[in-house]
Enzyme design. Sequence first.
Site, PDB file in Angstrom:
ATOM      1  N   GLU A   1     -77.282 -18.770  73.172  1.00 37.40           N
ATOM      2  CA  GLU A   1     -77.390 -18.732  71.708  1.00 37.40           C
ATOM      3  C   GLU A   1     -76.620 -19.930  71.126  1.00 37.40           C
ATOM      4  OE1 GLU A   1     -75.202 -15.595  69.649  1.00 37.40           O
ATOM      5  OE2 GLU A   1     -76.923 -15.294  68.334  1.00 37.40           O
TER       6      GLU A   1
ATOM      7  N   LYS B   1     -62.503  -4.073  60.152  1.00 36.52           N
ATOM      8  CA  LYS B   1     -61.832  -5.266  60.673  1.00 36.52           C
ATOM      9  C   LYS B   1     -62.859  -6.373  60.553  1.00 36.52           C
ATOM     10  CE  LYS B   1     -61.299  -8.031  63.433  1.00 36.52           C
ATOM     11  NZ  LYS B   1     -61.596  -9.450  63.074  1.00 36.52           N
TER      12      LYS B   1
ATOM     13  N   PHE C   1     -68.714 -13.105  61.213  1.00 33.72           N
ATOM     14  CA  PHE C   1     -68.545 -13.968  60.037  1.00 33.72           C
ATOM     15  C   PHE C   1     -69.838 -14.167  59.270  1.00 33.72           C
ATOM     16  CE2 PHE C   1     -70.346 -17.179  62.847  1.00 33.72           C
ATOM     17  CZ  PHE C   1     -71.084 -17.962  61.969  1.00 33.72           C
TER      18      PHE C   1
ATOM     19  N   GLU D   1     -62.151 -12.872  60.632  1.00 39.22           N
ATOM     20  CA  GLU D   1     -61.001 -13.564  60.038  1.00 39.22           C
ATOM     21  C   GLU D   1     -61.431 -14.872  59.384  1.00 39.22           C
ATOM     22  OE1 GLU D   1     -61.828 -12.943  63.115  1.00 39.22           O
ATOM     23  OE2 GLU D   1     -60.655 -14.051  64.610  1.00 39.22           O
ATOM     24  N   ARG D   2     -62.729 -15.260  59.580  1.00 41.75           N
ATOM     25  CA  ARG D   2     -63.159 -16.535  58.999  1.00 41.75           C
ATOM     26  C   ARG D   2     -63.531 -16.409  57.528  1.00 41.75           C
ATOM     27  NH1 ARG D   2     -67.161 -18.072  63.793  1.00 41.75           N
ATOM     28  NH2 ARG D   2     -65.931 -16.953  65.313  1.00 41.75           N
TER      29      ARG D   2
ATOM     30  N   CYS E   1     -78.424 -13.697  63.084  1.00 45.39           N
ATOM     31  CA  CYS E   1     -78.816 -13.090  64.359  1.00 45.39           C
ATOM     32  C   CYS E   1     -80.323 -12.884  64.417  1.00 45.39           C
ATOM     33  CB  CYS E   1     -78.095 -11.766  64.568  1.00 45.39           C
ATOM     34  SG  CYS E   1     -78.655 -10.511  63.428  1.00 45.39           S
TER      35      CYS E   1
ATOM     36  N   SER F   1     -70.847 -11.431  68.806  1.00 44.70           N
ATOM     37  CA  SER F   1     -71.474 -12.087  69.957  1.00 44.70           C
ATOM     38  C   SER F   1     -71.519 -11.131  71.158  1.00 44.70           C
ATOM     39  CB  SER F   1     -70.684 -13.345  70.310  1.00 44.70           C
ATOM     40  OG  SER F   1     -69.353 -12.996  70.615  1.00 44.70           O
TER      41      SER F   1
END
Length: 498
Positions: free
Chosen positions: A383, A173, A149, A176-177, A281, A226
């Site tokens: 994290e 893909k 996201f 979805e957020r 990240c 992640s």
Amino acid sequence: MISYGHYIGGKQVAGTSGRFAEVFQPMDGSVRGKVALASKAEMSAAVANAKAAQPAWGATNPQRRARVLMKFLELAAKANDELADILAREHGKTVADAKGDIQRGIEVIEYCIGAPQMMKGEFTEGAGPGIDIYSMRQPLGVVAGITPFNFPAMIPLWKAGPAIAAGNAFILKPSERDPGVPMRLAELFLEAGLPPGIFNVVNGDKEAVDAILDDPDIKAIGFVGSTPIAEYIYGRGCSNGKRVQCFGGAKNHMVIMPDADMDQAVDALIGAGYGSAGERCMAISVAVPVGEKTANELVKRLVPRVESLRIGPSTDSSADFGPVVTAAAAAKIKDYVDIGVKEGAKLVVDGRGFTMQGYEKGFYVGGCLFDHVTPDMRIYKEEIFGPVLSVVRAKDYEEGLRLCNDHEYGNGVAIFTRDGDAARDFAAKVQVGMVGVNVPIPVPLAYYTFGGWKRSSFGDLNQHGPDAFRFYTKTKTITSRWPSGIKDGASFVIPTMG
Ligand code: NAD
């Protein structure tokens, strides 16, 4: 209310699974729309469509493929404000930061315009009697990207650019957020002249991802997200015989030496620790001052800066950062702060209670600063992915270096110093993929490659730069003998040129 379906075969299609996820607007906590979650059958149909479209695109000469990307750049520049607005609304980062997200993606597309150069093979004339050897790079066919996201423009473009430029058909893909930007990118690619079926967006969750992992027609998968999911995708994708590269989580340290320019170091920490609400990240989440004096001075200077961070809605151009992506993310970050307090770290700035006036339902977390964090604490090991900076005090340079090397993640790291010897030693010895010397966020430019070490990355090639073309192509090597008519009899030993 926006309703996102999928983008398959050059057109928007509605989802048919009957499953949807909500898409929020983090700055005010409202529901902006919904996104369809693809079933396995929908993914298979998209892959079949892409497979049918790919041969003609793969056979299009690389210069023509590059021209489509050039046109895309022109269209993306025109749509820049619109893309940044969608991005900021769905992700929560500020519009200015959203523009940086788009720009970093655009730079990789610019690099991919060099596809004719990147696709060149090698040639050796006269490797043996009448024998020439040459190699060529060919596209893999249908390839996929699964993206997080936090960079909904940059990372899809990092994946799609090289894949498409190399002649593959690409299935994205996205998270979805925040699917809005990827869906718009699909329209821009089509408008730029990309044939239908070459860039597809299939929205979804685990079901869509598992369909990618198990589809025999998908030859390569580039994942960013992640670490637990990266590991899962790497394992299942590889065991299904695919080429897989997965980039995972991070805990980036910044070592501040006693001779560092303290003004510069504090500015760097504030920007790299709290920019984008820490949802990067490459964010710095651990500051490692070397020596008590450095630590005391650093914390003394950081406190007022963290307390006065300007938090605002994503559309506020004067905000330092905006909300985090979901209410669940905000709750998780605050939980980590609770854990840190319980573990005995000293919370010197507490942003848990922050609310944004006029946007009380938004997903905001104020800047938090911990001092006296130790390596055994969960807030150090895990994290957090929020606006939380931990100060871990090191007694000397060796201890600072050891902390960076012993941490399970190895994405990015920085050292701030005026001592060239220390900087050089650090760059050579640190077990981390991307290193900054007086640079807090050392994200390599498009023509270098991006990738972490240790549990921040799975697979052996990096993102963008030359590695991306290697990842999305396979090499064929041809040994040929001309003129014909050479007769030297049958040989039963392994051929050599010696
Ligand atoms: P995430 O792992 O939750 O999701 C990433 C992708 O995996 C999404 O497309 C999601 O739909 C899918 N996914 C989620 N759960 C899944 C499951 N159980 N099975 C299959 N697929 C699943 O990551 P996120 O929260 O979207 O992004 C933040 C993470 O990404 C952070 O850990 C961050 O460090 C990392 N990240 C890494 C890099 C890098 O280059 N190393 C870059 C950006 C972000």
